[in-house]
Design a protein around this motif. Structure first.
Motif, short mmCIF file in Angstrom:
data_model
loop_
_atom_site.label_atom_id
_atom_site.label_comp_id
_atom_site.label_asym_id
_atom_site.label_seq_id
_atom_site.Cartn_x
_atom_site.Cartn_y
_atom_site.Cartn_z
N PHE A 62 0.85 -1.21 0.00
CA PHE A 62 0.00 0.00 0.00
C PHE A 62 0.89 1.25 0.00
N TYR A 63 1.90 1.27 0.87
CA TYR A 63 2.77 2.45 0.97
C TYR A 63 3.84 2.45 -0.13
N ARG A 64 4.26 1.25 -0.56
CA ARG A 64 5.26 1.19 -1.63
C ARG A 64 4.69 1.86 -2.89
N SER A 65 3.43 1.57 -3.17
CA SER A 65 2.82 2.12 -4.39
C SER A 65 2.67 3.64 -4.28
N GLN A 66 2.71 4.17 -3.06
CA GLN A 66 2.63 5.63 -2.88
C GLN A 66 4.02 6.27 -2.83
N GLY A 67 5.07 5.44 -2.98
CA GLY A 67 6.44 5.96 -2.93
C GLY A 67 6.87 6.40 -1.55
N LYS A 68 6.21 5.88 -0.51
CA LYS A 68 6.53 6.34 0.85
C LYS A 68 7.33 5.32 1.66
N LEU A 69 7.53 4.12 1.07
CA LEU A 69 8.13 3.04 1.86
C LEU A 69 9.65 3.05 1.77
N MET A 70 10.30 3.06 2.93
CA MET A 70 11.75 2.92 2.97
C MET A 70 12.08 1.57 3.60
N GLU A 71 12.66 0.67 2.79
CA GLU A 71 13.00 -0.67 3.31
C GLU A 71 14.31 -0.56 4.08
N PHE A 72 14.38 -1.21 5.22
CA PHE A 72 15.65 -1.18 5.96
C PHE A 72 15.94 -2.55 6.54
N ASN A 73 16.97 -3.22 5.96
CA ASN A 73 17.40 -4.52 6.47
C ASN A 73 18.32 -4.27 7.65
N LEU A 74 17.93 -4.71 8.82
CA LEU A 74 18.77 -4.46 10.00
C LEU A 74 20.04 -5.29 9.89
N PRO A 75 21.20 -4.63 10.06
CA PRO A 75 22.45 -5.38 9.89
C PRO A 75 22.84 -6.18 11.13
N GLY A 76 22.18 -5.97 12.26
CA GLY A 76 22.56 -6.67 13.49
C GLY A 76 21.78 -6.05 14.64
N GLY A 77 22.42 -5.97 15.79
CA GLY A 77 21.76 -5.41 16.97
C GLY A 77 21.77 -3.89 16.95
N LEU A 78 21.36 -3.31 18.07
CA LEU A 78 21.23 -1.85 18.17
C LEU A 78 22.52 -1.09 17.86
N PRO A 79 23.68 -1.50 18.38
CA PRO A 79 24.89 -0.70 18.14
C PRO A 79 25.25 -0.59 16.65
N GLU A 80 25.03 -1.66 15.88
CA GLU A 80 25.34 -1.58 14.44
C GLU A 80 24.20 -0.91 13.68
N SER A 81 22.96 -1.20 14.09
CA SER A 81 21.82 -0.77 13.28
C SER A 81 21.47 0.71 13.45
N TRP A 82 21.59 1.23 14.66
CA TRP A 82 21.15 2.61 14.92
C TRP A 82 21.88 3.63 14.04
N PRO A 83 23.23 3.62 13.98
CA PRO A 83 23.88 4.61 13.10
C PRO A 83 23.51 4.45 11.63
N LYS A 84 23.32 3.17 11.21
CA LYS A 84 22.97 2.94 9.80
C LYS A 84 21.56 3.46 9.50
N LEU A 85 20.67 3.29 10.46
CA LEU A 85 19.29 3.78 10.26
C LEU A 85 19.29 5.31 10.19
N LEU A 86 20.06 5.94 11.07
CA LEU A 86 20.15 7.41 11.05
C LEU A 86 20.68 7.89 9.70
N GLU A 87 21.67 7.16 9.21
CA GLU A 87 22.24 7.52 7.91
C GLU A 87 21.19 7.40 6.80
N ALA A 88 20.45 6.30 6.82
CA ALA A 88 19.43 6.08 5.79
C ALA A 88 18.35 7.17 5.85
N LEU A 89 18.13 7.70 7.05
CA LEU A 89 17.09 8.73 7.22
C LEU A 89 17.66 10.14 7.07
N ASN A 90 18.93 10.24 6.71
CA ASN A 90 19.62 11.54 6.63
C ASN A 90 19.60 12.28 7.96
N LEU A 91 19.67 11.53 9.04
CA LEU A 91 19.60 12.15 10.37
C LEU A 91 20.93 12.07 11.11
#
Ligand SMILES: Nc1ncnc2c1ncn2[C@@H]1O[C@H](COP(=O)(O)OP(=O)(O)O)[C@@H](O)[C@H]1O
Length: 285
Positions: free
Chosen positions: A245-274
């Motif tokens: 539903f959201y992919r077809s609206q161009g709103k979906l950002m897929e994020f494959n978690l690379p591991g636990g919180l210490p690895e994933s949090w900085p990568k997620l911030l990067e993907a969100l430009n944050l």
């Protein structure tokens, strides 16, 4: 926010669509915010009209929606609203609704759209009285019908779809513990899963509680293997279509978690430009 609450309220009444569309057609259209494009600078916490972010977190049970949504809500200064928490609050109260919900939740099934929308409206109303604006929704919408109702009453800026392999999800749910006193979430699972089909291995260290919480740990009643498997089945059947539903609206950002919180949090911030925003916030603190 007031229009959103009114519209959600009317949608949970029996004359559902009629009331809902009449009200919406009378209210002014919400402002729109483009989803972030990785290549463009994006200020996610407020748009040019001063509207706070309205984000949704999707993902299977155990993926960590609550953890990441809660961290981002602190960073961006918007409320983290988890419908699972609203349901659990209702379970802990005594009364006929609590009994009905306990049965549904302990079978791994979804609560009706009407009940969920009524709980969400109440939560938004309480927040509005406290001056809240914007939100990060976690666990809602979980059906296409919920997504349509939400989309008709407000604009969602971005939908983050968190992903982990199924084996990891099951282990994470079974290792989940909550401190009955402070309410914090921990995880006793030590996860080492070999990547399949060319995917990388995934390791996650346990997130252990501090000494004062150890004796107060509880497990969610729906975190048994049988119920987790049923929740996953229900997710694939009822919630996965929400991704499309959201992919077809161009709103979906897929994020494959690379591991636990210490690895994933900085990568997620990067993907969100944050990432730079967080650096500035940390420096200012
Ligand atoms: N949007 C929703 N629609 C229907 N039921 C919901 C919704 N959000 C939460 N629930 C109910 O609350 C339970 C717990 O939700 P949650 O904490 O989000 O679980 P999960 O760990 O499976 O993502 C769900 O299994 C479901 O019964």
């Amino acid at each position: 926010m007031a229009a959103l609450i009114r519209a959600l309220r009317s949608s949970s009444s029996s004359s559902y669509y009629t009331n809902y569309f009449i009200r919406r057609s009378l209210s002014t259209a919400a402002s729109t915010t483009a989803p972030p494009l990785k290549s463009e600078p994006f200020t996610p916490f407020m748009d040019t009209k001063g509207k706070h972010v309205q984000w949704v977190f999707l993902g299977c049970p155990g993926v960590g929606k609550g953890t990441f949504a809660s961290r981002l809500s602190t960073l961006l200064g918007v409320p983290h609203i988890a419908t699972g928490d609203l349901v659990r609050e209702e379970l802990s109260a005594s009364g006929p609704l609590s009994k009905q919900l306990t049965e549904i939740v302990n079978q791994g099934e979804l609560v009706s759209d009407e009940i969920i929308i009524s709980l969400l409206s109440k939560r938004l109303e309480t927040g509005e009285a406290k001056g809240e604006s914007g939100f990060i929704l976690d666990g809602f919408p979980r059906t296409v019908r919920q997504a349509e109702i939400l989309g008709d009453v407000t604009d969602i800026d971005l939908v983050v779809n968190l992903k982990l392999p199924e084996r990891v999800l099951v282990e994470k749910c079974l290792g989940r513990r909550i401190c009955s006193q402070c309410g914090k979430n921990f995880n006793v699972a030590n996860i080492n899963v070999k990547g399949e089909n060319g995917n990388p291995d995934i390791s996650m260290d346990p997130l252990l509680p501090p000494p004062q919480c150890v004796a107060k740990l509880i497990t969610r009643s729906d975190d048994t293997e049988a119920i987790v498997r049923e929740r996953l089945r229900v997710y694939y059947e009822k919630s996965q279509p929400v991704e499309e539903f959201y992919r077809s609206q161009g709103k979906l950002m897929e994020f494959n978690l690379p591991g636990g919180l210490p690895e994933s949090w900085p990568k997620l911030l990067e993907a969100l430009n944050l990432d730079e925003y967080e650096d500035k916030q940390s420096a200012a603190a």
